[in-house]
Scaffold this motif. Sequence first.
Motif, short mmCIF file in Angstrom:
data_model
loop_
_atom_site.label_atom_id
_atom_site.label_comp_id
_atom_site.label_asym_id
_atom_site.label_seq_id
_atom_site.Cartn_x
_atom_site.Cartn_y
_atom_site.Cartn_z
N GLN A 37 5.00 -4.56 -59.09
CA GLN A 37 5.67 -3.37 -59.62
C GLN A 37 5.12 -2.93 -60.97
O GLN A 37 5.43 -1.85 -61.45
N GLU A 38 4.30 -3.76 -61.60
CA GLU A 38 3.78 -3.44 -62.93
C GLU A 38 2.81 -2.27 -62.87
O GLU A 38 1.99 -2.17 -61.95
N PRO A 39 2.87 -1.39 -63.88
CA PRO A 39 1.87 -0.32 -63.96
C PRO A 39 0.46 -0.91 -64.05
O PRO A 39 0.24 -1.87 -64.79
N GLY A 40 -0.43 -0.38 -63.25
CA GLY A 40 -1.82 -0.83 -63.29
C GLY A 40 -2.14 -2.00 -62.38
O GLY A 40 -3.31 -2.39 -62.28
N CYS A 41 -1.15 -2.57 -61.72
CA CYS A 41 -1.42 -3.65 -60.77
C CYS A 41 -1.96 -3.03 -59.48
O CYS A 41 -1.28 -2.25 -58.82
N LEU A 42 -3.19 -3.38 -59.13
CA LEU A 42 -3.81 -2.86 -57.91
C LEU A 42 -3.59 -3.79 -56.73
O LEU A 42 -3.43 -3.34 -55.60
N SER A 43 -3.61 -5.09 -56.99
CA SER A 43 -3.29 -6.07 -55.95
C SER A 43 -2.95 -7.39 -56.62
O SER A 43 -3.42 -7.69 -57.72
N PHE A 44 -2.11 -8.16 -55.95
CA PHE A 44 -1.67 -9.44 -56.50
C PHE A 44 -1.23 -10.33 -55.36
O PHE A 44 -0.30 -10.00 -54.63
N ASP A 45 -1.95 -11.45 -55.17
CA ASP A 45 -1.62 -12.38 -54.09
C ASP A 45 -1.74 -13.82 -54.58
O ASP A 45 -2.70 -14.16 -55.28
N ILE A 46 -0.78 -14.62 -54.20
CA ILE A 46 -0.83 -16.07 -54.43
C ILE A 46 -0.47 -16.73 -53.11
O ILE A 46 0.57 -16.43 -52.52
N THR A 47 -1.34 -17.62 -52.64
CA THR A 47 -1.16 -18.28 -51.36
C THR A 47 -1.34 -19.78 -51.54
O THR A 47 -2.30 -20.21 -52.17
#
Length: 88
Positions: free
Chosen positions: A31-41
């Motif tokens: 939800q942060e402004p400027g976050c294009l992708s975020f994944d933790i697996t």
Amino acid sequence: MIRLTGTMSCAPDEAAAVRDALPDHVRLTRQEPGCLSFDITETAPGVFSVSERFADRDAFDAHQARTRESGWWQVTGHMARDFALDGE
């Protein structure tokens, strides 16, 4: 664009706490402004693969600041991280 990739590792007895904190951390980060992708697996017990992309350095720095004030950091701040950071 800023890209961070790598792993975060924890002791086997800490993995459940990481798993519990993970959904909220991912949701808030995406939800942060400027976050294009975020994944933790979780790729192995206690080993988490991390992949992040932010639009620019300001967005990445804001993410880092927010994270360090979060419940996620309380759970994971002491854990080993092996990250590579690309871009400016």
